[in-house]
Design an enzyme around this catalytic site. Structure first.
Site, PDB file in Angstrom:
ATOM      1  N   TRP A 188       5.852   1.118  -2.222  1.00  0.00           N
ATOM      2  CA  TRP A 188       5.950   2.230  -1.263  1.00  0.00           C
ATOM      3  C   TRP A 188       5.019   2.014  -0.073  1.00  0.00           C
ATOM      4  O   TRP A 188       5.146   2.646   0.954  1.00  0.00           O
ATOM      5  CB  TRP A 188       5.658   3.567  -1.954  1.00  0.00           C
ATOM      6  CG  TRP A 188       4.189   3.787  -2.314  1.00  0.00           C
ATOM      7  CD1 TRP A 188       3.337   2.895  -2.860  1.00  0.00           C
ATOM      8  CD2 TRP A 188       3.444   4.993  -2.113  1.00  0.00           C
ATOM      9  NE1 TRP A 188       2.099   3.453  -3.039  1.00  0.00           N
ATOM     10  CE2 TRP A 188       2.136   4.744  -2.595  1.00  0.00           C
ATOM     11  CE3 TRP A 188       3.741   6.249  -1.590  1.00  0.00           C
ATOM     12  CZ2 TRP A 188       1.125   5.713  -2.565  1.00  0.00           C
ATOM     13  CZ3 TRP A 188       2.742   7.215  -1.563  1.00  0.00           C
ATOM     14  CH2 TRP A 188       1.439   6.941  -2.044  1.00  0.00           C
ATOM     15  N   ASP A 189       4.082   1.084  -0.235  1.00  0.00           N
ATOM     16  CA  ASP A 189       3.163   0.721   0.840  1.00  0.00           C
ATOM     17  C   ASP A 189       3.917   0.488   2.149  1.00  0.00           C
ATOM     18  O   ASP A 189       3.431   0.820   3.230  1.00  0.00           O
ATOM     19  CB  ASP A 189       2.401  -0.575   0.491  1.00  0.00           C
ATOM     20  CG  ASP A 189       1.707  -0.520  -0.862  1.00  0.00           C
ATOM     21  OD1 ASP A 189       2.257   0.123  -1.775  1.00  0.00           O
ATOM     22  OD2 ASP A 189       0.635  -1.128  -1.007  1.00  0.00           O
TER      23      ASP A 189
ATOM     24  N   GLU B 121      -2.303   6.998  -9.869  1.00  0.00           N
ATOM     25  CA  GLU B 121      -1.883   6.299 -11.091  1.00  0.00           C
ATOM     26  C   GLU B 121      -2.857   6.477 -12.250  1.00  0.00           C
ATOM     27  O   GLU B 121      -2.681   5.872 -13.303  1.00  0.00           O
ATOM     28  CB  GLU B 121      -1.651   4.819 -10.766  1.00  0.00           C
ATOM     29  CG  GLU B 121      -0.464   4.652  -9.830  1.00  0.00           C
ATOM     30  CD  GLU B 121      -0.323   3.241  -9.277  1.00  0.00           C
ATOM     31  OE1 GLU B 121      -1.265   2.443  -9.455  1.00  0.00           O
ATOM     32  OE2 GLU B 121       0.713   2.948  -8.673  1.00  0.00           O
TER      33      GLU B 121
ATOM     34  N   LYS C  99      -7.392   8.493  -8.766  1.00  0.00           N
ATOM     35  CA  LYS C  99      -7.494   7.186  -8.112  1.00  0.00           C
ATOM     36  C   LYS C  99      -7.330   7.435  -6.612  1.00  0.00           C
ATOM     37  O   LYS C  99      -8.119   6.987  -5.805  1.00  0.00           O
ATOM     38  CB  LYS C  99      -6.377   6.302  -8.662  1.00  0.00           C
ATOM     39  CG  LYS C  99      -6.437   4.862  -8.279  1.00  0.00           C
ATOM     40  CD  LYS C  99      -5.336   4.120  -9.080  1.00  0.00           C
ATOM     41  CE  LYS C  99      -5.228   2.667  -8.671  1.00  0.00           C
ATOM     42  NZ  LYS C  99      -4.082   2.022  -9.350  1.00  0.00           N
ATOM     43  N   GLN C 100      -6.289   8.150  -6.268  1.00  0.00           N
ATOM     44  CA  GLN C 100      -6.151   8.739  -4.933  1.00  0.00           C
ATOM     45  C   GLN C 100      -5.532  10.114  -5.168  1.00  0.00           C
ATOM     46  O   GLN C 100      -4.755  10.296  -6.089  1.00  0.00           O
ATOM     47  CB  GLN C 100      -5.285   7.875  -4.020  1.00  0.00           C
ATOM     48  CG  GLN C 100      -3.846   7.703  -4.501  1.00  0.00           C
ATOM     49  CD  GLN C 100      -3.033   6.793  -3.595  1.00  0.00           C
ATOM     50  OE1 GLN C 100      -3.237   6.767  -2.394  1.00  0.00           O
ATOM     51  NE2 GLN C 100      -2.109   6.053  -4.187  1.00  0.00           N
TER      52      GLN C 100
END
Lengths: 766, 766
Positions: free
Chosen positions: A352-353, A494, A607-608
């Site tokens: 998805w980056d 994640e 994580k984010q």
């Protein structure tokens, strides 16, 4: 010591000392490339810890059924080993002085120099230069110059070596190796599973004290290697230069289509003769010219301010440099790997980056490249359909990780180790990290709106948005509450697997469903012929009610009484943990040394923070007080253990008005690859972080954003910057934005139709 | 500097300095093994130029259709890397003192020690020990002891790494990797084509100042690797020891037959627990005991004399050591690779080296091993039949290179480079070096006679001799002279390809045809049942006349007027070249740097003089004056560019009465691996040369020879030796021969039937 920033005003990133055990950093951040291929900047002489990568975009190969397909490490052309009076030149021994390596991001040239005294006491000066040509996509050129300070005999060993692998997996079979006319080395190898043939050629030119020198050669053709040894006696003061001109072609290349292998072998040798005649200096100059034309003159960015701002500007340009190095602008059948073309990390797969982190840069600066990145998704539809079908869904379910067009899902099944069981850990992303399908639709929509490229939308875009909507409609699960739910997923954060109703996923899915309806409605009236064609292909008539029902009844997490949007149905029930220990660590993932991933799942640790990414993408769907409360809540609980996290948080901090944090996170984002910490870029640079750096500057501080089809600019210049200037492409027109603390100026650079945008709340037409 | 012989009287070969660019020599000559596996003696810490091999006999795999099958390099268990206060321990940096590595060939133990001061100035003493158990064929055990001279923190990294290959070809797929109970590492891998599963286990035990130490671990399971990092703070004076006990099993092993993979994984871990409980010292002691029982007490050899004779004795024992290390005494489905199990050279394939150079040692000292080596040929018959059929012949045409039983011919098609065309050179041996079939028959006959093993002859031997005779009968070509010819072959002297009527090939073929007739005649009367069975299988009735016709009418090169036997029909017409330049070189094959192989074909140059090998094997078929004239002629023209050449020439020199040359060639033969010249053993030790060393001592100086079924002893003791004592097995009995300048004594060591032999022309019965 290590990374050196004293010449960043000259566009130069430098290394001023050498550590044979910490090679990965500069190999990656100083890597060269042109989108066709990426060349990791391994040194001329070889070291135990080196990772010597030559990666050609899109040439994926699968070693065996247990492994996923990966970008194979092609035969090496860069090693040029030297012996001085019989002693191997290695900086692990002898005395090294004046060590310096420099990457000039403006010209794309890598230089390296040092003075070395061998253990026996012979001293020489070493200089090397290297480019991957941006003009001739198949060409690599390099030179090594040795100036003797003592009488000595040099031995140079140079050739082509296929004794390389991807951490042990060998992706190539030998096909042919030959030394033509005692001059040109040719090595032909074929990927074992995908059957792509690589033809690599190399030729040397020699000079003594600047004058051409003919050298007799002792050629060796052995298993997976062809090389020659050259002996050069030098008197003190004399210099010797070896130029190595090489090229790389594969049978997968568009410009080699239709050629038989013998034709390709012959033509590539003819190409090499042409490049050889130009020589290193000429090749380097024409490549530098291409960098100016393609990148620096076309999408210039300027920052003025204090001393720190010089590094900020360099960081943005460094990001731009890599975003050209790793983007396959020449071929829409490929996309961008998570580590670009600078290392084996993530196996060259795209994520998805591309849509969320990288596409904005290309959309606003090089729309023809952005289009290709999204056409790749269109060409990947068969794999997305297969993945949907395999999972019992319909429509287009995009793979979490993508490689070649028809590979489908390429996410590995296992990675890392569970600290308790000693077993490899299952990677769930490939199975249940499903937001990618909405992200693709979002990227397609963004590109369509920003570029104004109706041709793209009509041929590819609408179909992608509708086909992903159909996936989401089929994906929804009924709940006892009469609503649809999306259970058992992984969101962008994640650290929490197998969650239900992940806010990011659900809101983005609804957006996707709604966007499909919106376009269907519009096309039905505005372009009935296209509607009819799409209806025939996608059965809009049957799917539209499902889209509507899905969008209407999809459960969407609602803010708590405190105004915090829950990330999913369980995060807020998790254990609260003081993260200060991990936030203080200078490496990521430290929490997994203390807890297993399974334990982290039950903790309030991000994580984010994926809610914040959601606010960033769908900024108008949440009231300011929810964003504020959620911001305060999640920032405390976020480790930024994903390289994707910092930049979105920085832009979000701008939106929150937290200027200090915005700048701090921007600088941290820049430091991911560019910073002095060694080791973190070993597997390759962080491609998405490059996009993130540009987004911090242009979306964050520059305040540029597309919202609901309209362009708005609301800059928040960092205190230490006095000026920011960037260029924007919008619906085929191009203009420059100059931001100072005094205000914002626009300057139209093209002379097409008028464009309308909002600057600090005021509508402007230019 | 380098190789050190000061402890050879203690059976110890040593290295007293370290050169990170010249690792191959000691890796190979100090390699460990037990016939089941060979472990190249790579150092604990890793280096760029290392070749880290773990080879399990018989586990051949073929990387792809272009490559030939080879012995794959299994996952490494030996690397144990150290960091001292963050600096990697590598002898390329810092200061190394008192460096010493020792192989004790009596115990099969490798030891290494040095004192090292890191670049930061921390000093430690390092000692390591390592064995491959001769008692437990699957076990490897090693220890590393570090004694700190300063306060320092040690990091130890140890595990199992499958990031190894055979010069780039990866033969393994990963199957499973796991860390059991935070203690035992297990790595499971499978060969890609032959499907052999390897299970490797490793466990560590730690000691501080001699007392057991528990260490917490940080395990890492990554692509093709499993390892753990251990941190050990040490005060000055403290010592730390890590023991690593490991085992290797494969699904090809006879002792694993019938086990499922999970059973094998489980059983191998249970075996490891048993070995772990014994510990390094116990495992080393029981392995040393096995060396005593199996080798040194069983087949002792003694040489007394001057200082030089001590090295001579060590060389013979060194040969014996390796002949046990590399012989698969446990499994008749395998044979001996040209480089033993000490390197990747010649890919683990066996050649005529087995019968002509190695078999004599085993026949006369360990007949049960010799039998297995020849049973391997019997089991390989399907491949030999296939090769004959593919070439339009009948009977058994043995492959020039053999690997697994049903592989057939495994000689690569190309190797090296033509200096003129730049193209790889075709290897003709696999196609036309055909004498191997006669060599196999010769070996079978020798074993049968010397061992008196009628069971072997009845089950395998007669059939092999007759089946190869049938091949020869079908191979013969009619000439215009009414004779049969054997055209277009390569003899043992590989510097002449495509020759006609090679003397070695033709005489050996005739011997083979005659031997088949002799046995057929004998069996017909003495064992009609066996004859009938063989007749049914081999159609003796139909083939016998072809054997006879072949033997009678085969053209045999005849001596010139000067008494020189022509090597073939063209050698003597070749150009005479002064070879003194090449004879003076300290490396082999130098002539190919000046001439292509095609040019060498037309020159009077021998790699090894195959006429002389012929005189050695069929010594009674040529008159002394022909041998003498031929000797003088060929010695001048021979470069000994084959490691096989020296020993046969040495023995021949004994027969010629040229004692000085005999001793000189013997010493040169010993020096092939044992000598101080680095580089020549990089690809592995020279297995046939080990057999050659023993033959020089026992056949040459010891004068032992089987001729026409009878044993004769005609010693020629070198002047500087005062005594030579060796043991001989003859038809099931064993006796010792003691040779002095005064005479020869025999001592019967078994008490079976009387044996008869000739000693210096006198018939003796003991």
């Amino acid at each position: 010591m290590g990374m050196n920033y004293d010449r960043i005003r000259d566009w130069i990133l430098a290394e001023d000392s050498f550590d044979a055990d910490r090679l990965g950093k500069c190999e990656a951040v100083m890597s060269l490339g042109n989108g066709y291929m990426g060349l990791r900047s391994a040194t001329e002489e070889r070291y135990l810890s080196e990772t010597r990568n030559l990666l050609v975009a899109g040439t994926f190969n699968r070693f065996d059924e247990q492994e996923v397909t990966e970008l194979p490490n092609a035969a090496d052309l860069t090693a040029m080993e030297l012996w001085v009076d019989g002693e191997r030149l290695t900086l692990e021994r002898g005395v090294t002085e004046n060590y310096r390596r420099e990457l000039n991001i403006r010209t794309g040239e890598l230089r390296r120099s040092f003075r070395w005294t061998s253990p026996k006491g012979k001293t020489l000066r070493f200089e090397s230069r290297r480019i991957v040509s941006l003009r001739r996509l198949h060409d690599i050129a390099m030179t090594v110059t040795v100036t003797a300070e003592d009488d000595l005999t040099l031995k140079l060993r140079s050739g082509i070596s296929a004794r390389v692998s991807n951490t042990g997996s060998q992706h190539f079979s030998e096909v042919e190796k030959r030394f033509y006319e005692k001059k040109t080395m040719q090595f032909v190898e074929r990927t074992t599973q995908s059957g792509i043939v690589f033809v690599l050629n190399a030729v040397h030119r020699f000079f003594k004290n600047g004058a051409p020198l003919a050298l007799d050669t002792d050629v060796n053709i052995e298993h997976r290697i062809i090389f020659a040894d050259y002996m050069i006696p030098l008197k003190a003061g004399e210099s010797f230069t070896a130029e190595k001109i090489a090229n790389v072609n594969t049978t997968r290349d568009l410009d080699n289509e239709g050629l038989t292998l013998p034709e390709l072998q012959e033509r590539s040798r003819a190409d090499l003769r042409e490049s050889e005649a130009i020589g290193y200096a000429g090749l380097a100059e024409e490549s530098a010219q291409a960098w100016r034309e393609e990148v620096w003159d076309r999408t210039p960015i300027e920052i003025e301010g204090d001393e720190k701002s010089a590094l900020d500007l360099f960081a943005v340009r460094f990001a731009q440099y890599h975003m050209r190095v790793f983007v396959p602008a020449h071929d829409r059948r490929m996309n961008i790997g998570a580590k670009g073309l600078s290392g084996e990390g993530y196996k060259g797969h795209c994520f998805w980056d591309t849509e969320i982190f990288l596409l904005p840069y290309y959309m606003f600066t090089a729309p023809e490249i952005a289009r290709k990145l999204e056409e790749y998704r269109y060409l990947s539809l068969p794999g997305a359909h297969r993945k949907a079908a395999e999972n019992g869904y319909r429509g287009a379910m995009f793979p979490w990780e993508s490689a070649w067009l028809d590979d489908g899902e390429t996410c590995p099944l296992y990675a890392g180790t569970d600290i308790h069981t000693g077993l490899p850990v299952k990677v769930w992303s490939g199975i249940i990290e499903q937001h990618i399908s909405a992200d693709v639709a979002f990227g397609v929509w963004q590109y369509g709106v920003i570029s104004g490229d109706t041709d793209f939308m009509e041929r590819f875009g609408y179909e992608l948005i509708m086909d992903t909507a159909t996936f989401w409609a089929s994906r929804l699960e009924p709940g006892t509450d009469g609503r649809w739910h999306i259970n058992d997923v992984v969101g962008p954060d994640e650290y929490h697997e197998h969650v239900n109703d992940n806010a990011f996923t659900n809101y983005m899915a609804r957006w996707n469903l709604q966007k499909a309806m919106e376009y269907a409605d519009r096309l039905k009236t505005e372009n009935p012929a296209l509607y009819a064609r799409l209806d025939q292909k996608l059965d809009i008539a049957a799917n539209y009610p499902l889209w509507r029902d899905g969008a209407d009844r999809l459960f969407l997490p609602q803010p708590t009484a405190e105004g915090v949007l829950p990330m999913d149905d369980s995060f807020m029930d998790g254990e609260y943990v003081d993260l200060s220990k991990y936030k203080a660590q200078d490496f990521v993932g430290g929490i997994l040394k203390d807890y297993s991933l399974e334990q982290v799942h039950h903790m309030q640790v991000c994580k984010q923070a994926d809610c914040l990414v959601l606010f960033y993408l769908l900024e108008d769907q949440f009231p300011p007080e929810v964003k504020r409360a959620s911001w305060d809540y999640y920032v405390e609980r976020t480790l930024h253990d994903s390289s994707l996290s910092l930049s979105t948080h920085s832009v979000q901090a701008c939106d929150m008005g937290d200027d200090a944090m915005a700048y701090d996170l921007f600088r941290k984002s820049c430091a991911i690859d560019l910073g002095p910490v060694m080791g973190s870029s070993d597997a390759g640079i962080h491609a998405a972080a490059c996009g993130g750096i540009w987004q911090c500057a242009v979306y964050g501080f520059g305040g540029l954003r597309m919202l609901n089809g309209a362009l708005r600019i609301e800059p928040r210049l960092p205190a230490n910057w006095t000026k920011l200037r960037y260029t924007v492409c919008w619906k085929g027109e191009k203009f420059a934005v100059t931001v100072t603390h005094e205000g914002t100026q626009l300057e139209k650079l093209t002379h097409g139709r008028e464009i309308e945008l909002t600057v600090n709340g005021r509508t402007v037409r230019i």
